[in-house]
Design a protein around this motif. Structure first.
Motif, short mmCIF file in Angstrom:
data_model
loop_
_atom_site.label_atom_id
_atom_site.label_comp_id
_atom_site.label_asym_id
_atom_site.label_seq_id
_atom_site.Cartn_x
_atom_site.Cartn_y
_atom_site.Cartn_z
N ALA A 138 1.59 5.07 1.53
CA ALA A 138 1.06 6.30 2.45
C ALA A 138 0.33 6.97 1.96
O ALA A 138 0.46 7.55 0.74
CB ALA A 138 2.35 6.58 3.16
N ASP A 139 -0.44 7.87 2.64
CA ASP A 139 -1.33 8.72 2.20
C ASP A 139 -2.60 8.25 1.09
O ASP A 139 -3.04 9.08 0.17
CB ASP A 139 -0.49 10.08 1.66
CG ASP A 139 0.31 10.70 2.54
OD1 ASP A 139 -0.14 10.79 3.66
OD2 ASP A 139 1.40 11.05 2.03
N THR A 140 -2.66 6.85 1.31
CA THR A 140 -3.74 6.36 0.14
C THR A 140 -4.86 6.00 1.51
O THR A 140 -4.73 5.85 2.40
CB THR A 140 -3.33 5.05 -0.58
OG1 THR A 140 -2.69 4.13 0.51
CG2 THR A 140 -2.31 5.47 -1.37
N ALA A 141 -5.88 5.86 0.70
CA ALA A 141 -7.26 5.51 1.41
C ALA A 141 -6.78 3.95 2.16
O ALA A 141 -6.31 3.12 1.86
CB ALA A 141 -8.54 5.25 0.59
N LEU A 179 8.14 5.27 2.15
CA LEU A 179 7.26 5.82 2.74
C LEU A 179 6.27 5.15 3.72
O LEU A 179 5.79 5.97 4.67
CB LEU A 179 6.22 6.17 1.64
CG LEU A 179 6.64 6.91 0.45
CD1 LEU A 179 5.40 6.95 -0.79
CD2 LEU A 179 6.64 8.38 0.96
N ASN A 180 6.49 3.82 3.87
CA ASN A 180 5.42 3.14 4.86
C ASN A 180 6.22 2.78 6.16
O ASN A 180 5.49 2.60 6.95
CB ASN A 180 4.95 1.98 4.19
CG ASN A 180 4.10 2.09 2.91
OD1 ASN A 180 3.55 3.27 2.89
ND2 ASN A 180 3.79 1.27 2.19
N GLY A 200 5.40 4.46 9.64
CA GLY A 200 4.20 4.20 10.23
C GLY A 200 4.26 2.72 10.58
O GLY A 200 3.55 2.54 12.00
N CYS A 254 -4.54 3.67 4.44
CA CYS A 254 -3.21 3.60 4.79
C CYS A 254 -2.85 3.34 6.24
O CYS A 254 -1.89 2.46 6.68
CB CYS A 254 -2.19 4.37 4.13
SG CYS A 254 -2.53 6.02 4.77
N SER A 255 -3.69 3.92 7.25
CA SER A 255 -3.41 3.89 8.45
C SER A 255 -3.96 2.27 9.00
O SER A 255 -3.14 1.67 9.92
CB SER A 255 -4.14 4.70 9.31
OG SER A 255 -5.36 4.80 9.36
N TYR A 282 0.95 -1.23 0.09
CA TYR A 282 -0.11 0.06 0.05
C TYR A 282 0.94 1.43 0.12
O TYR A 282 2.04 0.97 0.45
CB TYR A 282 -1.15 0.01 1.29
CG TYR A 282 -0.19 0.05 2.44
CD1 TYR A 282 -0.02 1.21 3.16
CD2 TYR A 282 0.37 -0.92 3.22
CE1 TYR A 282 0.67 1.64 4.31
CE2 TYR A 282 1.26 -0.88 4.33
CZ TYR A 282 1.50 0.53 4.74
OH TYR A 282 2.15 0.73 6.09
N SER A 296 -1.30 0.01 7.60
CA SER A 296 -0.05 -0.11 8.54
C SER A 296 -0.14 -0.65 9.89
O SER A 296 0.78 -1.33 10.13
CB SER A 296 0.27 1.68 8.74
OG SER A 296 1.43 1.63 9.47
#
Length: 159
Positions: free
Chosen positions: A57-60, A104-105, A108, A62-63, A55, A66
């Protein structure tokens, strides 16, 4: 036992499409691992690592993704370490887009994994929303922070 199986199955579904381009690093033979009653360590480590690049980061979502990746990582590290060689071999099989996703990931995932270790009940809302059913309060997490630090040293580029 059923909860762990459910988490492993959920993670497998999540990760099924993620590792298509990355070959698993060499590790113990399947015969050795099956004889010990465990899945092949390299395959399992590769599946855990593949979850880091599934996935952006900053995509639907993503939290939640993560949190899922962190939960799978913490559960794995509670049972076994991931060697620097395994991580390096896995990274070598990533394409440019996956390398970027890892950069990016990772922060997180590492943050969520450390939160799970510090207070397994504290992040339970996020973990529950992410579909994680593992009760981390019943798992010995004492070795995980040191293993996370070692993994971070391998994954984070030197400045």
């Amino acid at each position: 036992m059923m909860r762990r199986l459910a988490v492993v199955l959920a993670a497998a579904v999540l990760l099924a499409g993620c590792g298509a381009g990355a070959a698993p690093p060499p590790g113990p033979s399947s015969a050795q691992s099956e004889a010990a009653g465990a899945p092949p360590a390299a395959d399992t480590a590769a599946a855990v690592l593949d979850g880091f690049v599934c996935y952006g980061a900053d995509t639907a979502g993503c939290s939640l993704k993560s949190a899922q990746a962190a939960a799978v990582l913490v559960e794995y590290l509670s049972r076994a370490d991931i060697s620097a060689e395994t991580v390096t071999d896995w990274q070598g099989g990533l394409d440019a887009q996956q390398q970027e996703l890892l950069v990016l990931n990772w922060d997180g995932i590492l943050y969520n994994a450390r939160q799970i270790c510090e207070d397994p009940a504290d992040g339970s809302g996020l973990l529950e929303a992410a579909g994680v059913t593992t009760d981390f309060g019943t798992i010995d997490l004492s070795a995980v922070p040191q293993r996370l630090d070692a993994l971070d040293e391998v994954l984070r580029p030197s400045a």
